[in-house]
Design a protein around this motif. Sequence first.
Motif, short mmCIF file in Angstrom:
data_model
loop_
_atom_site.label_atom_id
_atom_site.label_comp_id
_atom_site.label_asym_id
_atom_site.label_seq_id
_atom_site.Cartn_x
_atom_site.Cartn_y
_atom_site.Cartn_z
N UNK A 266 36.72 32.92 35.99
CA UNK A 266 36.72 34.28 36.53
C UNK A 266 37.62 35.17 35.67
N UNK A 267 37.08 36.31 35.25
CA UNK A 267 37.89 37.25 34.47
C UNK A 267 38.74 38.08 35.42
N UNK B 265 40.54 41.13 36.89
CA UNK B 265 40.27 42.56 36.73
C UNK B 265 41.48 43.31 36.20
N UNK C 200 43.80 46.82 36.16
CA UNK C 200 44.13 47.74 37.26
C UNK C 200 43.01 48.77 37.49
N UNK D 283 40.09 46.98 39.20
CA UNK D 283 40.48 46.67 40.59
C UNK D 283 40.40 47.92 41.44
N UNK D 284 40.85 49.06 40.87
CA UNK D 284 40.79 50.32 41.61
C UNK D 284 39.33 50.70 41.88
N UNK E 191 36.83 48.63 42.26
CA UNK E 191 36.33 47.75 43.33
C UNK E 191 36.84 48.23 44.70
N UNK E 192 38.09 48.66 44.75
CA UNK E 192 38.63 49.18 46.01
C UNK E 192 37.89 50.44 46.43
N UNK F 88 34.84 51.07 45.72
CA UNK F 88 33.52 50.63 46.20
C UNK F 88 33.61 50.14 47.64
N UNK F 89 34.68 49.43 47.96
CA UNK F 89 34.87 48.97 49.35
C UNK F 89 35.04 50.16 50.28
#
Lengths: 113, 142
Positions: free
Chosen positions: B1-2, B4, B6, B9-10, B12-13, B15-16
């Motif tokens: 797994x790569x 993420x 910052x 990650x931001x 993806x957050x 997207x959530x």
Amino acid sequence: MSGPRGVHPRHELDELIHAPVRFSVMATLASADEAEFGFVRDGVQVSDSMLSKTVSALEKAGYVEVRKGYVGKRPRTWLRLSRRGREAFGAHVAALRAIADGAVPPAQPGTSR
Amino acid sequence: MTAPTPQSAAALLAEAAAADARVRREAGPAASGFLATLGCASAGFSLAQPVADGDRGVLAAAMVFVFAVLGAVLALLAGRRSTRHGFARRFGLAMGAWAAVFAVGLAVGLASDAARGWAFWAPLAVLVAAPCLVGAWRELPR
């Protein structure tokens, strides 16, 4: 960038959830008590077969529960996060937040990363 | 797994958060509409009591109330594609408060001769509508 136990938050990431489609499915279900298959499919923008495959993987891991039912005569499939899935997604999001916040972990003397 | 970055990650957050907003938009109006209909129908039923002409008037008001609520239930169930997380608990609270106020109010209002006028039924209409309207407001998408 350290997590609650002093480890890099990437170690707290859940490999199963980290895949893009799985993450999107989990994120949708995390906001809902229960969501219909078609609603999740439309939101995540994947095909029926792709969502089925993703849900199967998450169900196998114990993260998602599947319920079949009817609305009138129409069959409907409902998806929901199990308690374990909700906890796993919460921990994954917390790790992402720690990474996004970009806190630098304290360097360990005599160690290199 | 790569791992993420910052930035990813931001993303993806974000997207959530977008998924959460989508569930709110989808699930909110139906639940909100149901609770608002229930609150208004209950208030209407209560307000109809002082003007209802005998048992037939009360029965007519009750029929209108029952059909309004049944319609709202069917609309809620048929159009539902998702329910917001926590909705069941909030829904239970709103329905429980509504049922308690409505049951006590009706029992007192229909059994007591002293409670036959607007002075009793108008405040009851407000009291019985309040839990539903507050619940409806809480379910609105934000």
